[in-house]
Design a protein around this motif. Structure first.
Motif, short mmCIF file in Angstrom:
data_model
loop_
_atom_site.label_atom_id
_atom_site.label_comp_id
_atom_site.label_asym_id
_atom_site.label_seq_id
_atom_site.Cartn_x
_atom_site.Cartn_y
_atom_site.Cartn_z
N SER A 1 -16.59 36.60 -38.17
CA SER A 1 -17.25 37.11 -37.12
C SER A 1 -17.74 38.65 -37.07
O SER A 1 -18.74 39.19 -36.58
CB SER A 1 -16.45 37.07 -35.78
N THR A 2 -17.28 39.27 -38.15
CA THR A 2 -17.68 40.63 -38.62
C THR A 2 -18.95 40.52 -39.43
O THR A 2 -20.08 41.33 -38.88
CB THR A 2 -16.63 41.19 -39.56
N ARG A 3 -19.08 39.64 -40.23
CA ARG A 3 -20.58 39.81 -41.16
C ARG A 3 -21.40 38.60 -40.80
O ARG A 3 -22.51 38.27 -41.06
CB ARG A 3 -19.96 39.34 -42.76
N MET A 4 -20.87 37.89 -39.73
CA MET A 4 -21.65 36.87 -38.81
C MET A 4 -21.89 35.62 -40.07
O MET A 4 -23.16 35.26 -40.32
CB MET A 4 -22.89 37.32 -38.32
N LEU A 5 -20.89 35.25 -40.81
CA LEU A 5 -21.16 34.22 -41.85
C LEU A 5 -20.15 33.27 -41.62
O LEU A 5 -18.99 33.43 -41.05
CB LEU A 5 -20.78 34.85 -43.16
N ILE A 6 -20.46 31.78 -42.09
CA ILE A 6 -19.46 30.74 -42.38
C ILE A 6 -19.38 30.50 -43.68
O ILE A 6 -20.41 30.19 -44.45
CB ILE A 6 -19.96 29.58 -41.48
N ARG A 7 -17.91 30.56 -44.22
CA ARG A 7 -17.77 30.43 -45.53
C ARG A 7 -17.43 28.77 -45.87
O ARG A 7 -16.72 28.17 -45.16
CB ARG A 7 -16.52 30.96 -46.10
N ILE A 8 -18.26 28.32 -46.90
CA ILE A 8 -18.00 26.79 -47.13
C ILE A 8 -17.54 26.81 -48.40
O ILE A 8 -18.05 27.23 -49.33
CB ILE A 8 -19.22 26.02 -47.11
N GLU A 9 -16.26 26.35 -48.32
CA GLU A 9 -15.56 26.30 -49.90
C GLU A 9 -15.59 25.01 -50.49
O GLU A 9 -15.42 23.91 -49.62
CB GLU A 9 -13.98 26.60 -49.54
N GLN A 10 -15.91 24.86 -51.89
CA GLN A 10 -15.98 23.68 -52.43
C GLN A 10 -16.85 22.41 -51.89
O GLN A 10 -16.48 21.11 -51.44
CB GLN A 10 -14.74 23.00 -52.75
N GLY A 11 -18.17 22.78 -51.37
CA GLY A 11 -19.09 21.91 -50.89
C GLY A 11 -19.72 20.85 -51.90
O GLY A 11 -19.17 20.65 -52.74
N LYS A 12 -21.02 20.53 -51.74
CA LYS A 12 -21.41 19.74 -52.59
C LYS A 12 -21.64 20.19 -54.10
O LYS A 12 -22.17 21.28 -54.22
CB LYS A 12 -22.81 19.10 -51.94
N GLY A 13 -21.18 19.45 -54.90
CA GLY A 13 -21.30 20.08 -56.44
C GLY A 13 -19.99 20.98 -56.69
O GLY A 13 -19.99 21.76 -57.61
N ARG A 14 -19.13 20.92 -55.59
CA ARG A 14 -18.00 21.80 -55.85
C ARG A 14 -18.36 23.26 -55.94
O ARG A 14 -17.76 24.00 -56.68
CB ARG A 14 -17.08 21.37 -57.09
N LYS A 15 -19.08 23.71 -54.82
CA LYS A 15 -19.68 25.20 -54.98
C LYS A 15 -19.23 25.58 -53.75
O LYS A 15 -19.31 25.05 -52.76
CB LYS A 15 -21.15 25.25 -55.35
N ASP A 16 -18.95 26.79 -53.76
CA ASP A 16 -18.68 27.56 -52.42
C ASP A 16 -20.05 28.53 -52.35
O ASP A 16 -21.04 28.71 -52.94
CB ASP A 16 -17.63 28.81 -52.86
N ARG A 17 -20.21 28.30 -50.96
CA ARG A 17 -21.35 29.37 -50.35
C ARG A 17 -21.22 29.79 -48.99
O ARG A 17 -20.25 29.40 -48.22
CB ARG A 17 -22.66 28.29 -50.57
N ASN A 18 -22.21 30.41 -48.33
CA ASN A 18 -22.13 31.22 -47.18
C ASN A 18 -23.29 30.72 -46.23
O ASN A 18 -24.14 30.44 -46.82
CB ASN A 18 -21.91 32.74 -47.17
N ALA A 19 -22.93 30.42 -44.99
CA ALA A 19 -24.05 29.94 -43.93
C ALA A 19 -24.12 31.03 -43.00
O ALA A 19 -23.05 31.73 -42.80
CB ALA A 19 -23.73 28.63 -43.61
N MET A 20 -25.24 31.29 -42.34
CA MET A 20 -25.49 32.15 -41.14
C MET A 20 -24.57 31.55 -40.09
O MET A 20 -24.60 30.35 -39.64
CB MET A 20 -26.94 32.40 -41.03
N LEU A 21 -24.20 32.70 -39.21
CA LEU A 21 -23.54 32.47 -38.12
C LEU A 21 -24.19 33.13 -36.89
O LEU A 21 -24.43 34.33 -36.94
CB LEU A 21 -21.99 32.79 -38.10
N SER A 22 -24.84 32.41 -36.00
CA SER A 22 -25.60 32.94 -34.76
C SER A 22 -24.69 33.42 -33.74
O SER A 22 -23.38 32.86 -33.56
CB SER A 22 -26.51 31.77 -34.29
N PRO A 23 -24.96 34.39 -33.01
CA PRO A 23 -24.06 34.77 -31.92
C PRO A 23 -23.93 33.90 -30.58
O PRO A 23 -22.62 33.71 -30.48
CB PRO A 23 -24.93 35.89 -31.18
N HIS A 24 -24.70 32.80 -30.49
CA HIS A 24 -24.56 31.72 -29.60
C HIS A 24 -23.66 30.69 -30.20
O HIS A 24 -22.72 30.32 -29.43
CB HIS A 24 -25.82 30.98 -29.16
N LEU A 25 -23.62 30.43 -31.55
CA LEU A 25 -22.61 29.45 -32.13
C LEU A 25 -21.28 30.08 -32.05
O LEU A 25 -20.31 29.59 -31.94
CB LEU A 25 -23.24 29.25 -33.56
#
Length: 302
Positions: free
Chosen positions: A155-179
């Motif tokens: 919630s500090t950086r407004m991000l969602i961390r996805i660990e080991q997604g497709k292709g075994r890759k980590d990535r970040n997704a945006m987190l909106s205030p409403h979500l």
């Protein structure tokens, strides 16, 4: 599970292929699919696959097309047999004889904004509404939503961390205030119900120690679609909106579209910097050649 368990005895060829896939880091689902395709090929031959010829491969692929098997299944079988012949058996000549079937790419069938709003409002419970909202608002896959943990919400950086997604890759997704507000509502309700463990799953399943299954999410989508009056065939993956990207690839539509505008601006800036650097290097070479010619001319004249 490193090796595929079975009650029937495993042949040496199958065991060697399993070991080859394990050493190369193939996922468990990929290993199971490869073994299944090789087993189907052996059933078609009615003998061991290591005795196959190029003509046998041709007959097998013709049989697949005549049987009406889907293009994705045929290409998956090609990948499995290529691995078998090129890696396990060392027969690259047979691997080259496999033909990949081309298929026509279609535009993704996604819901409109109004349909998504009706679907989310008709979700059977706050947990499913929050899970489906994450899938749509952040562009996550169903399996990625199911395996989110509480600590993945930043919630500090407004991000969602996805660990080991497709292709075994980590990535970040945006987190909106409403979500974020919706996820906080679900977190409070989950704490009251006693299903939220510290550092545990964001969407627990039937047991608190296990995540929600993708099947449960699919059923929730079907139930919400019936309540919302959405008649077309709907699966959970259609909630994740996509727009065409470069080279025909698809990328998710984030909640805040200004991210893509900033990304395009940055890409244009880097492109201009590369052009300026290329021009500078060109002028540098020209200047070096010019001054070298002056030095040579002065030496000759002297």
């Amino acid at each position: 599970m490193d090796r595929i368990s079975s009650d029937t005895p495993v042949s040496p060829l199958r065991q060697r292929m399993q070991d080859d896939m394990l050493m190369r880091g193939l996922g468990s689902h990929t290993r199971q699919d490869y073994i299944r395709h090789v087993r189907a090929f052996a059933a078609f031959l009615r003998r061991s696959p290591d005795t196959a010829t190029a003509d046998d491969i041709r007959r097998f692929q013709l049989h697949q097309h005549e049987s009406g098997i889907g293009v994705a299944t045929i290409n998956s079988a090609v990948s499995a047999l290529r691995f078998l012949f090129s890696v396990t058996l060392g027969r690259r000549d047979l691997a080259r004889s496999l033909v990949v079937t081309r298929f026509h790419r279609k535009l993704p069938d996604v819901l409109s904004v109004e349909e998504v709003a009706r679907l989310l409002e008709a979700a059977p419970g706050l947990k499913y509404k929050a899970a489906l909202s994450v899938a749509y608002g952040a562009g996550l896959r169903v399996s990625e939503v199911a395996h989110l943990k509480i600590d993945d919400i930043d919630s500090t950086r407004m991000l969602i961390r996805i660990e080991q997604g497709k292709g075994r890759k980590d990535r970040n997704a945006m987190l909106s205030p409403h979500l974020l507000d919706l996820l906080r509502l679900w977190w409070r309700e989950g704490k009251l119900r006693g299903v939220m463990l510290p550092h545990g799953w964001l969407f627990p399943g039937q047991g608190r120690t296990e995540p929600i299954s993708t099947r449960q999410l699919h059923r929730a989508v079907q139930e919400a679609a019936e309540r919302a009056g959405i008649r077309n065939a709907l699966r959970a993956r259609k909630i994740k909106p996509c727009i065409p990207g470069r080279r025909g690839r698809k990328r998710p539509v984030r909640y805040d579209k200004t991210l893509y505008k900033q990304r395009n601006v940055i890409e244009r800036m880097f492109a201009r910097l590369k052009d300026w650097r290329r021009v500078a290097m060109r002028y540098d070479r020209c200047a070096h050649t010019f001054f070298s010619a002056i030095v040579i001319a002065a030496t000759v004249s002297f």
